[in-house]
Design a protein around this motif. Sequence first.
Motif, PDB file in Angstrom:
ATOM      1  N   VAL A 283      28.275 -59.281  31.689  1.00  0.00           N
ATOM      2  CA  VAL A 283      28.632 -60.699  31.583  1.00  0.00           C
ATOM      3  C   VAL A 283      29.911 -60.907  30.786  1.00  0.00           C
ATOM      4  O   VAL A 283      30.805 -61.664  31.197  1.00  0.00           O
ATOM      5  N   SER A 284      30.049 -60.233  29.643  1.00  0.00           N
ATOM      6  CA  SER A 284      31.152 -60.539  28.731  1.00  0.00           C
ATOM      7  C   SER A 284      32.133 -59.401  28.508  1.00  0.00           C
ATOM      8  O   SER A 284      33.202 -59.616  27.938  1.00  0.00           O
ATOM      9  N   GLY A 285      31.790 -58.182  28.893  1.00  0.00           N
ATOM     10  CA  GLY A 285      32.662 -57.050  28.622  1.00  0.00           C
ATOM     11  C   GLY A 285      32.438 -56.427  27.262  1.00  0.00           C
ATOM     12  O   GLY A 285      32.981 -55.359  26.964  1.00  0.00           O
ATOM     13  N   ARG A 286      31.648 -57.057  26.419  1.00  0.00           N
ATOM     14  CA  ARG A 286      31.256 -56.515  25.121  1.00  0.00           C
ATOM     15  C   ARG A 286      29.780 -56.162  25.173  1.00  0.00           C
ATOM     16  O   ARG A 286      28.995 -56.797  25.867  1.00  0.00           O
ATOM     17  N   THR A 287      29.393 -55.178  24.387  1.00  0.00           N
ATOM     18  CA  THR A 287      28.039 -54.650  24.439  1.00  0.00           C
ATOM     19  C   THR A 287      27.263 -55.092  23.208  1.00  0.00           C
ATOM     20  O   THR A 287      27.714 -54.869  22.079  1.00  0.00           O
ATOM     21  N   LEU A 288      26.136 -55.714  23.436  1.00  0.00           N
ATOM     22  CA  LEU A 288      25.238 -56.114  22.358  1.00  0.00           C
ATOM     23  C   LEU A 288      24.116 -55.087  22.270  1.00  0.00           C
ATOM     24  O   LEU A 288      23.313 -54.960  23.197  1.00  0.00           O
ATOM     25  N   TRP A 289      24.085 -54.372  21.162  1.00  0.00           N
ATOM     26  CA  TRP A 289      23.098 -53.305  20.975  1.00  0.00           C
ATOM     27  C   TRP A 289      21.968 -53.803  20.094  1.00  0.00           C
ATOM     28  O   TRP A 289      22.189 -54.381  19.029  1.00  0.00           O
ATOM     29  N   LEU A 290      20.750 -53.580  20.552  1.00  0.00           N
ATOM     30  CA  LEU A 290      19.568 -53.811  19.737  1.00  0.00           C
ATOM     31  C   LEU A 290      19.247 -52.519  18.991  1.00  0.00           C
ATOM     32  O   LEU A 290      19.082 -51.464  19.608  1.00  0.00           O
ATOM     33  N   LEU A 291      19.180 -52.589  17.670  1.00  0.00           N
ATOM     34  CA  LEU A 291      18.974 -51.406  16.816  1.00  0.00           C
ATOM     35  C   LEU A 291      20.003 -50.335  17.165  1.00  0.00           C
ATOM     36  O   LEU A 291      19.676 -49.298  17.759  1.00  0.00           O
ATOM     37  N   PRO A 292      21.251 -50.549  16.835  1.00  0.00           N
ATOM     38  CA  PRO A 292      22.306 -49.614  17.250  1.00  0.00           C
ATOM     39  C   PRO A 292      22.159 -48.214  16.675  1.00  0.00           C
ATOM     40  O   PRO A 292      22.667 -47.255  17.256  1.00  0.00           O
ATOM     41  N   ASN A 293      21.471 -48.054  15.552  1.00  0.00           N
ATOM     42  CA  ASN A 293      21.322 -46.741  14.929  1.00  0.00           C
ATOM     43  C   ASN A 293      19.992 -46.080  15.257  1.00  0.00           C
ATOM     44  O   ASN A 293      19.578 -45.147  14.563  1.00  0.00           O
ATOM     45  N   LEU A 294      19.338 -46.562  16.301  1.00  0.00           N
ATOM     46  CA  LEU A 294      18.008 -46.040  16.624  1.00  0.00           C
ATOM     47  C   LEU A 294      18.047 -44.560  16.984  1.00  0.00           C
ATOM     48  O   LEU A 294      17.136 -43.801  16.640  1.00  0.00           O
ATOM     49  N   LEU A 295      19.086 -44.121  17.679  1.00  0.00           N
ATOM     50  CA  LEU A 295      19.191 -42.726  18.119  1.00  0.00           C
ATOM     51  C   LEU A 295      20.162 -41.922  17.263  1.00  0.00           C
ATOM     52  O   LEU A 295      20.587 -40.836  17.663  1.00  0.00           O
ATOM     53  N   SER A 296      20.510 -42.428  16.096  1.00  0.00           N
ATOM     54  CA  SER A 296      21.464 -41.729  15.233  1.00  0.00           C
ATOM     55  C   SER A 296      20.823 -40.517  14.573  1.00  0.00           C
ATOM     56  O   SER A 296      19.651 -40.554  14.161  1.00  0.00           O
ATOM     57  N   GLU A 297      21.569 -39.455  14.490  1.00  0.00           N
ATOM     58  CA  GLU A 297      21.123 -38.244  13.802  1.00  0.00           C
ATOM     59  C   GLU A 297      21.662 -38.162  12.377  1.00  0.00           C
ATOM     60  O   GLU A 297      21.378 -37.208  11.665  1.00  0.00           O
ATOM     61  N   GLU A 298      22.433 -39.138  11.973  1.00  0.00           N
ATOM     62  CA  GLU A 298      23.043 -39.132  10.652  1.00  0.00           C
ATOM     63  C   GLU A 298      22.220 -39.880   9.615  1.00  0.00           C
ATOM     64  O   GLU A 298      22.469 -39.750   8.424  1.00  0.00           O
ATOM     65  N   LEU A 299      21.256 -40.683  10.058  1.00  0.00           N
ATOM     66  CA  LEU A 299      20.497 -41.520   9.136  1.00  0.00           C
ATOM     67  C   LEU A 299      19.052 -41.073   9.072  1.00  0.00           C
ATOM     68  O   LEU A 299      18.494 -40.582  10.068  1.00  0.00           O
ATOM     69  N   PRO A 300      18.409 -41.228   7.924  1.00  0.00           N
ATOM     70  CA  PRO A 300      16.968 -40.964   7.848  1.00  0.00           C
ATOM     71  C   PRO A 300      16.187 -42.039   8.572  1.00  0.00           C
ATOM     72  O   PRO A 300      16.722 -43.099   8.937  1.00  0.00           O
ATOM     73  N   ILE A 301      14.904 -41.803   8.761  1.00  0.00           N
ATOM     74  CA  ILE A 301      14.084 -42.718   9.559  1.00  0.00           C
ATOM     75  C   ILE A 301      13.931 -44.072   8.883  1.00  0.00           C
ATOM     76  O   ILE A 301      13.677 -45.081   9.532  1.00  0.00           O
TER      77      ILE A 301
END
Length: 365
Positions: free
Chosen positions: A194-212
Amino acid sequence: MGSKGEPAGVDTIKQFAEALRSKGGIENRSGVLQGERFELFRGKDLVRWVKANPEKCAAAGGVKGGEGEELAKYLGQQLIRRRLALRVDRLNKKPLPGSKRMVKFPRKLVPLPPEQANAFAEDGFYVWLCECPTSLWTYVWTALIPLGVLGACLFPLAPNWAKVAVFYLSSGLLILILGLLLLRGTLAAVTWIVSGRTLWLLPNLLSEELPITQIFKPLLSVQHPAENASKWSSHPLTRVAVGAALGGFLYVLYSHSPNAGKLQPPSSIGNEATRYRDDLMDWLGVQREGYQRLSNNSSAAVNATDAAAANATAAGEEAGGAGAAAEAATEPAAEAEAAAEAAGDAAAEPEAAAESEAGDAGAEL
């Protein structure tokens, strides 16, 4: 080797390292360096701890360490020189989506050149090369690991209610994860089209750099197109084409769904899902005991029905035999009655003849 004026055999630098890693020391996190896992700490945390606890660092610093920041840098350099710690660097040097700052403790690390790795810096990261003092929790977790493995091996012998509970708990967790990922991807695709920009829900959900404990922050994040990206990556024609392809794919799925036919009931998907669930639980042996009880009860009912039918058949045969015997017993009596009737008729005929002759004689007189 101890400093001047301290008892022989006391390694004050090693004691200083153990104090940093013990309860009340500096913050340590887990990190991966060249495929191996190490405990990681920051140089600024070491400097801050030394300034706050000068009495715990006086013996390790000796007469050369000085005070405050100078003492902290001296002790940090001693840790590197004694091969108790090693300076490293973070692998990813860009902030995560939805954040303007880099993570406090990186998960993936890379080594530094020798001239940098052997020099202490307050803004650097360091991994411990010495073993951490064993705590009570280490023994507790060590004892629980074999118990957990033994419990997993004995799971087929668990009661049926425990198997069903584990099955539904695992299935619910899997559905929650897959549903969250599907919702996350759908929201990102729709907003990008729709807009060309991406709205992420929980953007760090699959991050390997952060603890749970930190992967659920922030809740939402907007990702703008990269500056060096191609102009066609977010062009309206590209987004329209992707949207049309996704729409066609969803239409194909809908047209071939189990509810597409008019002859199929509306609950066919639910029935199929229930059947697949029962098949899976039966394959895993989760409801095998219940199925055996049901089969035993049904077998007993069938056996009881067969026995009742057999008894009824036997009773009918016995009744038929009794009836045949009664008929056989009545046949001689009927024959005797017929013979008696025939004899009576034969005896009555001479009497009738005599009476008729007497009547004729009387008439002549």
